[in-house]
Design an enzyme around this catalytic site. Sequence first.
Site, short mmCIF file in Angstrom:
data_model
loop_
_atom_site.label_atom_id
_atom_site.label_comp_id
_atom_site.label_asym_id
_atom_site.label_seq_id
_atom_site.Cartn_x
_atom_site.Cartn_y
_atom_site.Cartn_z
N SER A 144 0.86 -1.20 0.00
CA SER A 144 0.00 0.00 0.00
C SER A 144 0.88 1.23 0.00
O SER A 144 2.01 1.21 0.53
CB SER A 144 -0.87 0.01 1.26
OG SER A 144 -1.50 1.26 1.41
N TYR A 157 -1.62 -0.90 10.35
CA TYR A 157 -1.85 -1.33 8.96
C TYR A 157 -0.70 -0.84 8.07
O TYR A 157 -0.13 -1.61 7.30
CB TYR A 157 -3.20 -0.77 8.48
CG TYR A 157 -3.43 -0.92 7.00
CD1 TYR A 157 -3.85 -2.12 6.45
CD2 TYR A 157 -3.22 0.16 6.13
CE1 TYR A 157 -4.06 -2.25 5.08
CE2 TYR A 157 -3.44 0.05 4.77
CZ TYR A 157 -3.86 -1.16 4.25
OH TYR A 157 -4.06 -1.28 2.90
N LYS A 161 2.27 -2.96 6.01
CA LYS A 161 2.49 -2.84 4.57
C LYS A 161 3.97 -2.49 4.28
O LYS A 161 4.51 -2.88 3.24
CB LYS A 161 1.56 -1.79 3.96
CG LYS A 161 0.08 -2.20 4.01
CD LYS A 161 -0.18 -3.47 3.18
CE LYS A 161 -1.63 -3.81 3.03
NZ LYS A 161 -1.87 -4.97 2.16
#
Length: 253
Positions: A144, A157, A161
């Site tokens: 991401s 998160y 990534k």
Amino acid sequence: MSFSRLSGRIAIVTASTDGIGFAIAQRFAREGAKVIISSRNDENVQVAKDKLLKEGLNVTGLVCHVGKAEDRAKLLQTASSLGGLDILVSNAAVNPEVVGILDCSSSAWDKIFDVNVKSSHLLTKEAIPFLKKSKAGRIIYISSIAGLQPLKTSGAYGVSKTALLGLMKTASLQLAPENITVNTISPGLILTRFSNVLIKTPSEKSDILDKIPMNRFGQPHEVGGCAAFLASDDASYITGENIVVAGGMASRL
Ligand code: NAP
């Protein structure tokens, strides 16, 4: 689709009944691959599979929660029964808490790292015996933009990534002699159910659009095209790389 770059290839795309995973599976199949789609919910699998079969594409589907070893084993058994495995796309991710990194709970941290990072690592190890037999093995992790350029609320998160970028870099070194390439794609904001929570209000939308030089959100098929390139012979000499698909968003560490 006028290309047939993936003709004869067998591909697994995890978390592929919706959003980016579905678009990647659809593009691979349109380019001639046999594609195994999966996700946690059987009804979602059946609906997605039917959509692709109606298009005349060569797909099969099964339930696979990427965090469950027995589900991952079934995924690879399915590939084996189709004739092997050429392409693995590890796309599943969760983000149970949209908060600053220092506000992240211990349980959310564990869940995020289990699904987003550990399952990619384990699935890679489990797929290697199959990929080694391929003429052109390919591994693609979906990272991401948040792994490169986090927002304040990307939290654990975003860190997971970034970890995927590290997994890609190190696995690419070990697998290069086997002619297996390992790359990541880092999408920006792509319109899916997952990203909906980030752009619920007009002001959230305009805050994010301000960060996107192309002044629009991305579509899942725009990630699908990039994945098909990396999976194809056109990317035969590319490994250990990350491609950002984000309409020009700032993306350097
Ligand atoms: P999405 O539209 O919400 O789709 C998620 C898919 O994942 C569904 O098919 C869901 O089906 C499946 N799934 C969820 N948890 C799973 C699990 N544990 N095991 C197996 N399947 C699971 O999400 P998306 O936006 O396409 O996101 C896909 C990937 O792109 C993720 O890695 C995400 O981090 C990344 N990404 C997305 C964006 C964006 O803006 N959308 C930006 C950057 C990166 P079930 O509910 O049936 O399991």
